[in-house]
Write an enzyme that holds these catalytic residues in place. Structure first.
Site, PDB file in Angstrom:
ATOM      1  CG  HIS A 119      -7.585 -12.431  -2.265  1.00 16.02           C
ATOM      2  ND1 HIS A 119      -6.344 -12.099  -2.781  1.00 16.02           N
ATOM      3  CD2 HIS A 119      -7.481 -12.280  -0.925  1.00 16.02           C
ATOM      4  CE1 HIS A 119      -5.539 -11.772  -1.796  1.00 16.02           C
ATOM      5  NE2 HIS A 119      -6.201 -11.865  -0.656  1.00 16.02           N
ATOM      6  CG  ASP A 120      -7.927 -13.948   2.378  1.00 17.77           C
ATOM      7  OD1 ASP A 120      -6.966 -14.123   1.619  1.00 17.77           O
ATOM      8  OD2 ASP A 120      -7.951 -13.073   3.275  1.00 17.77           O
ATOM      9  CD1 TRP A 125      -2.241  -2.092   2.021  1.00 16.84           C
ATOM     10  CD2 TRP A 125      -2.663  -1.649  -0.130  1.00 16.84           C
ATOM     11  NE1 TRP A 125      -3.099  -3.071   1.542  1.00 16.84           N
ATOM     12  CE2 TRP A 125      -3.363  -2.819   0.241  1.00 16.84           C
ATOM     13  CE3 TRP A 125      -2.776  -1.196  -1.450  1.00 16.84           C
ATOM     14  CZ2 TRP A 125      -4.173  -3.526  -0.665  1.00 16.84           C
ATOM     15  CZ3 TRP A 125      -3.567  -1.901  -2.340  1.00 16.84           C
ATOM     16  CH2 TRP A 125      -4.257  -3.041  -1.939  1.00 16.84           C
ATOM     17  CD  GLN A 179       0.575 -18.053   1.475  1.00 16.37           C
ATOM     18  OE1 GLN A 179       0.930 -17.156   0.756  1.00 16.37           O
ATOM     19  NE2 GLN A 179       0.789 -18.037   2.785  1.00 16.37           N
TER      20      GLN A 179
HETATM   21  N1  SAM Z   1      -6.969  -5.518   3.938  1.00 15.38           N
HETATM   22  C1  SAM Z   1      -5.581  -5.785   4.245  1.00 15.38           C
HETATM   23  C2  SAM Z   1      -4.710  -5.597   3.034  1.00 15.38           C
HETATM   24  O1  SAM Z   1      -5.202  -5.578   1.917  1.00 15.38           O
HETATM   25  O2  SAM Z   1      -3.500  -5.471   3.225  1.00 15.38           O
HETATM   26  C3  SAM Z   1      -5.382  -7.193   4.816  1.00 15.38           C
HETATM   27  C4  SAM Z   1      -5.794  -8.318   3.926  1.00 15.38           C
HETATM   28  S1  SAM Z   1      -5.537  -9.916   4.670  1.00 15.38           S
HETATM   29  C5  SAM Z   1      -5.333 -10.921   3.306  1.00 15.38           C
HETATM   30  C6  SAM Z   1      -7.106 -10.383   5.300  1.00 15.38           C
HETATM   31  C7  SAM Z   1      -7.472  -9.678   6.600  1.00 15.38           C
HETATM   32  O3  SAM Z   1      -8.751 -10.137   7.052  1.00 15.38           O
HETATM   33  C8  SAM Z   1      -6.493  -9.964   7.722  1.00 15.38           C
HETATM   34  O4  SAM Z   1      -6.097  -8.784   8.342  1.00 15.38           O
HETATM   35  C9  SAM Z   1      -7.293 -10.838   8.675  1.00 15.38           C
HETATM   36  O5  SAM Z   1      -6.878 -10.718  10.020  1.00 15.38           O
HETATM   37  C10 SAM Z   1      -8.686 -10.326   8.446  1.00 15.38           C
HETATM   38  N2  SAM Z   1      -9.719 -11.300   8.826  1.00 15.38           N
HETATM   39  C11 SAM Z   1      -9.764 -12.599   8.515  1.00 15.38           C
HETATM   40  N3  SAM Z   1     -10.863 -13.182   9.032  1.00 15.38           N
HETATM   41  C12 SAM Z   1     -11.530 -12.207   9.702  1.00 15.38           C
HETATM   42  C13 SAM Z   1     -12.757 -12.186  10.447  1.00 15.38           C
HETATM   43  N4  SAM Z   1     -13.471 -13.300  10.601  1.00 15.38           N
HETATM   44  N5  SAM Z   1     -13.148 -11.007  10.963  1.00 15.38           N
HETATM   45  C14 SAM Z   1     -12.405  -9.880  10.800  1.00 15.38           C
HETATM   46  N6  SAM Z   1     -11.242  -9.846  10.104  1.00 15.38           N
HETATM   47  C15 SAM Z   1     -10.812 -10.999   9.556  1.00 15.38           C
HETATM   48  C1  ASE Z   2      -3.645 -13.208   1.327  1.00 10.67           C
HETATM   49  C2  ASE Z   2      -2.769 -12.418   0.620  1.00 10.67           C
HETATM   50  C3  ASE Z   2      -1.485 -12.886   0.466  1.00 10.67           C
HETATM   51  C4  ASE Z   2      -3.278 -14.437   1.893  1.00 10.67           C
HETATM   52  C5  ASE Z   2      -1.982 -14.892   1.723  1.00 10.67           C
HETATM   53  C6  ASE Z   2      -1.070 -14.108   1.013  1.00 10.67           C
HETATM   54  C7  ASE Z   2      -0.379 -12.332  -0.205  1.00 10.67           C
HETATM   55  C8  ASE Z   2       0.665 -13.243  -0.069  1.00 10.67           C
HETATM   56  N1  ASE Z   2       0.238 -14.290   0.682  1.00 10.67           N
HETATM   57  O1  ASE Z   2      -4.905 -12.770   1.469  1.00 10.67           O
HETATM   58  C9  ASE Z   2      -0.344 -11.029  -0.906  1.00 10.67           C
HETATM   59  C10 ASE Z   2      -0.712 -11.149  -2.351  1.00 10.67           C
HETATM   60  N2  ASE Z   2       0.402 -11.718  -3.043  1.00 10.67           N
HETATM   61  C11 ASE Z   2       0.304 -12.911  -3.635  1.00 10.67           C
HETATM   62  C12 ASE Z   2       1.577 -13.462  -4.146  1.00 10.67           C
HETATM   63  O2  ASE Z   2      -0.737 -13.511  -3.754  1.00 10.67           O
END
Ligand code: SAM
Ligand code: ASE
Length: 343
Positions: A252-253, A161, A303
Site C-alpha cells: 500500500h506504500d 498487531w 503520506q
Molecule cells: N510490515 C510492518 C507492519 O505492517 O507493521 C511495517 C509496515 S511499514 C508501512 C513499511 C515497512 O517497509 C517499513 O518497516 C519500512 O522500513 C520497510 N521498507 C521500506 N522500503 C524498504 C526497502 N526498500 N527495503 C526493505 N524494507 C523497506
Molecule cells: C504506512 C502505514 C501508515 C505509511 C504511513 C502510515 C499508517 C499510518 N501512517 O504504510 C498505519 C495505517 N493507518 C492509516 C490511518 O492509514
C-alpha cells in the site's frame, strides 16, 4: 431522502468538527490522562491536574473525553473521573493492547500531512515537503526524517498487531511454511505473533539497515529465539531464502509499478509450492467501502506513494508476477485481511 425542513445542519457540524474530537483524544493521550486514571481511579479534575502538572482548567478536556473514552460520576457535588473499558484497554500506555503510540503518531505526523489534503489531491502526491520541509523523492527518507521519527513510526506501527496479529495470521493455516520472511517487517511485531501462533516456524525480518538496528536496540527481547533480522533493500538486494514471504502494509506504500517489481522479485526467490502472503486493509470489490479503508487510502495519498486496493487489484498484481490462485480472506472484526498466493 429530503424532508420539508431540509437536511439537518447538525450533521454538517459533526463532520466538519470531527478533527476536534481527534485532537481531544490526542491531547489526552499526550498528557497521560488515561495513564493517571489507570494508576489511581476516581480522582476529581483538580487531582488529575495536580498529577499531570496541567492547569486546573483541564476539566474541560476531561468532560469532553467523557463523551468518548472516559466515565464520570458526580459524588457530593464533585465530578470524579475514571477510564472506560475502551480507554483502559486501548489508551492506557502499559496495557498489552495499547494503541497509545499510534495515536501519538497520528497526532504528530499524520495529522500535519492531512492539513494539506486538498493540495495532496491537486498534486497527487504526499505532503512531507509542505508539512515538514523534507523532500520525499525517497519515500522512507522522508518517513524516517530523524531517529526520533523512525522510532515513533516503528512504535506506532507495531500497536495494531497486538490486537489484530493473531486473526490475520490465522486467516490461513501457515504451518506448511516453516521458514517465513517478513519483508518490511519493521520492529518484528508481526513476527512475534507469528512465532507464538506457529510453534514450528522461524521468521526472518527483512528491513532497511537503520530499521533493523533500531529494532535490535529497542524492540527485540532475548526470548525471541526464532526471529532473526536481515538488513537490506527489497528493491535492490537479494531476498532471504524462505517458504513464505509476508508483505504486511508494504504494497500500500507503493505505485503499481513498484509493487510489480517487488512481487516479481519475490516470485523469483520463491521455491515451487512457496507462497506470498499480502496483509492489507482491503477495499470492497467496487472500491466504495469500507469507509475506514477509503480513509486509509487517502492517508496513503498524503503520506506515501501508494493507495489501498481491492482483492482483485492485489490478485492482478500477484498474477502479473507469476503467482496463481490467490485466495483472499477478510478477518471478521478487523481492518486487515490476508491474500495467500502460491508459486
Ligand atoms: N510490515 C510492518 C507492519 O505492517 O507493521 C511495517 C509496515 S511499514 C508501512 C513499511 C515497512 O517497509 C517499513 O518497516 C519500512 O522500513 C520497510 N521498507 C521500506 N522500503 C524498504 C526497502 N526498500 N527495503 C526493505 N524494507 C523497506
Ligand atoms: C504506512 C502505514 C501508515 C505509511 C504511513 C502510515 C499508517 C499510518 N501512517 O504504510 C498505519 C495505517 N493507518 C492509516 C490511518 O492509514
Amino acid at each position: 431522502m429530503s424532508s420539508p425542513e431540509g437536511p439537518r445542519p447538525g450533521l454538517l457540524d459533526q463532520y466538519s468538527q470531527g478533527f476536534m474530537v481527534s485532537q481531544v483524544l490526542f491531547a489526552a493521550c499526550e498528557l497521560g490522562v488515561f495513564d493517571v486514571l489507570a494508576e489511581a481511579p476516581g480522582p476529581g479534575s483538580d487531582a488529575v491536574a495536580a498529577r499531570l502538572g496541567t492547569s486546573s482548567r483541564d476539566e474541560m478536556l476531561l468532560d469532553v473525553c467523557v463523551s468518548q473514552a472516559l466515565q464520570m460520576e458526580v459524588r457530593g457535588g464533585k465530578a470524579l473521573y475514571d477510564n472506560t473499558e475502551l480507554s483502559s484497554t486501548y489508551l492506557v500506555r502499559s496495557h498489552p493492547r495499547s494503541q497509545h503510540n499510534m495515536l501519538l503518531y497520528l497526532a504528530r505526523t499524520t495529522y500535519l500531512c492531512w492539513a494539506h489534503l486538498a493540495q495532496a489531491v491537486r498534486e497527487g502526491k504526499n505532503q512531507y515537503l509542505t508539512a515538514f520541509g523534507v523532500p520525499s523523492d525517497q519515500l522512507f527518507t522522508a518517513i524516517y526524517r530523524s531517529e526520533g521519527e523512525r522510532l515513533m513510526f516503528m512504535r506506532a506501527l507495531q500497536d495494531v498487531w497486538s490486537v489484530q496479529g493473531r486473526s490475520v495470521l490465522s486467516a490461513f493455516d501457515l504451518s506448511p511454511f516453516p521458514l517465513i520472511c517478513d519483508l518490511g517487517g519493521c520492529s518484528g511485531a508481526l513476527a512475534k505473533e507469528c512465532v507464538a501462533l506457529y510453534p514450528g516456524c522461524r521468521v526472518t525480518v527483512f528491513d532497511i539497515p537503520a530499521v533493523v538496528q533500531t529494532a535490535k536496540r529497542h524492540f527485540l527481547s532475548p526470548e525471541e529465539g526464532r526471529i532473526g533480522f536481515q538488513e537490506g533493500d527489497f528493491f535492490e538486494d537479494p531476498l532471504p531464502e524462505a517458504d513464505l514471504y509476508i508483505l504486511a502494509r508494504v504494497l500500500h506504500d507503493w505505485t503499481d509499478e513498484k509493487c510489480s517489481q517487488l512481487l516479481a522479485k519475490i516470485h523469483q526467490a520463491c521455491k515451487p509450492g512457496g507462497g506470498a502472503l499480502v496483509i492489507e486493509s482491503l477495499l470492497d470489490a467496487d472500491g466504495r467501502g469500507p469507509l475506514t479503508t477509503q480513509l486509509y487510502s487517502l492517508n496513503m495519498l498524503v503520506q506515501t506513494e501508494g493507495k489501498e486496493r481491492t482483492p482483485a487489484q492485489y490478485r492482478a498484481l500477484l498474477a502479473a508476477a507469476g503467482f496463481g490462485d490467490a485466495q483472499c480472506r477478510r478477518t471478521p472484526a478487523g481492518t486487515y485481511g490476508a491474500i495467500l498466493a502460491r508459486k
